[in-house]
Design a protein around this motif. Sequence first.
Motif, PDB file in Angstrom:
ATOM      1  N   ALA A   1       0.830  -1.201   0.000  1.00 34.94           N
ATOM      2  CA  ALA A   1       0.000   0.000   0.000  1.00 34.94           C
ATOM      3  C   ALA A   1       0.864   1.250   0.000  1.00 34.94           C
ATOM      4  O   ALA A   1       0.589   2.205  -0.728  1.00 34.94           O
ATOM      5  CB  ALA A   1      -0.936   0.000   1.206  1.00 34.94           C
TER       6      ALA A   1
ATOM      7  N   ILE B   1       1.211   4.106  -2.986  1.00 35.50           N
ATOM      8  CA  ILE B   1       1.012   5.537  -2.724  1.00 35.50           C
ATOM      9  C   ILE B   1       2.227   6.336  -3.181  1.00 35.50           C
ATOM     10  O   ILE B   1       2.103   7.419  -3.739  1.00 35.50           O
ATOM     11  CB  ILE B   1       0.709   5.779  -1.231  1.00 35.50           C
TER      12      ILE B   1
ATOM     13  N   LEU C   1     -10.531   9.789   0.770  1.00 30.41           N
ATOM     14  CA  LEU C   1     -10.495   8.979   1.988  1.00 30.41           C
ATOM     15  C   LEU C   1     -11.149   9.704   3.161  1.00 30.41           C
ATOM     16  O   LEU C   1     -11.905   9.102   3.929  1.00 30.41           O
ATOM     17  CB  LEU C   1      -9.045   8.609   2.335  1.00 30.41           C
TER      18      LEU C   1
ATOM     19  N   GLN D   1      -9.162   1.230   9.021  1.00 31.33           N
ATOM     20  CA  GLN D   1      -8.373   1.117   7.796  1.00 31.33           C
ATOM     21  C   GLN D   1      -8.309   2.460   7.061  1.00 31.33           C
ATOM     22  O   GLN D   1      -7.249   2.845   6.566  1.00 31.33           O
ATOM     23  CB  GLN D   1      -8.973   0.044   6.878  1.00 31.33           C
TER      24      GLN D   1
ATOM     25  N   ASP E   1      -4.990   4.638   6.123  1.00 31.53           N
ATOM     26  CA  ASP E   1      -4.714   5.046   4.745  1.00 31.53           C
ATOM     27  C   ASP E   1      -4.480   6.553   4.657  1.00 31.53           C
ATOM     28  O   ASP E   1      -3.587   7.008   3.944  1.00 31.53           O
ATOM     29  CB  ASP E   1      -5.856   4.633   3.812  1.00 31.53           C
TER      30      ASP E   1
ATOM     31  N   ARG F   1      -1.069   7.274   5.930  1.00 30.26           N
ATOM     32  CA  ARG F   1      -0.040   6.917   4.940  1.00 30.26           C
ATOM     33  C   ARG F   1       0.116   8.016   3.895  1.00 30.26           C
ATOM     34  O   ARG F   1       1.233   8.406   3.557  1.00 30.26           O
ATOM     35  CB  ARG F   1      -0.412   5.609   4.241  1.00 30.26           C
TER      36      ARG F   1
END
Length: 69
Positions: free
Chosen positions: A4, A8, A23, A47, A51, A54
């Motif tokens: 992931a 990104i 998101l 989650q 995300d 991140r």
Amino acid sequence: MAKAADKIKNTTDAELSHQERDLADQLFRLKFQMSMGQTESLKKIRQLRKDIARVKTIKRERQLAGEKK
């Protein structure tokens, strides 16, 4: 998780900003549904928060790398 982050990292700054907004919007909708009692997807909320973190981390790394140049 590494996949992931790698995914990104291979996106442009504009795509990162767009992804962050998407998101955050999803997270808002899930939290709203949860407050209304329509969903109980804590796993999905967690989650989404990860995300978003991140994406923000990658954006900050790029910002710091740009300042060093």
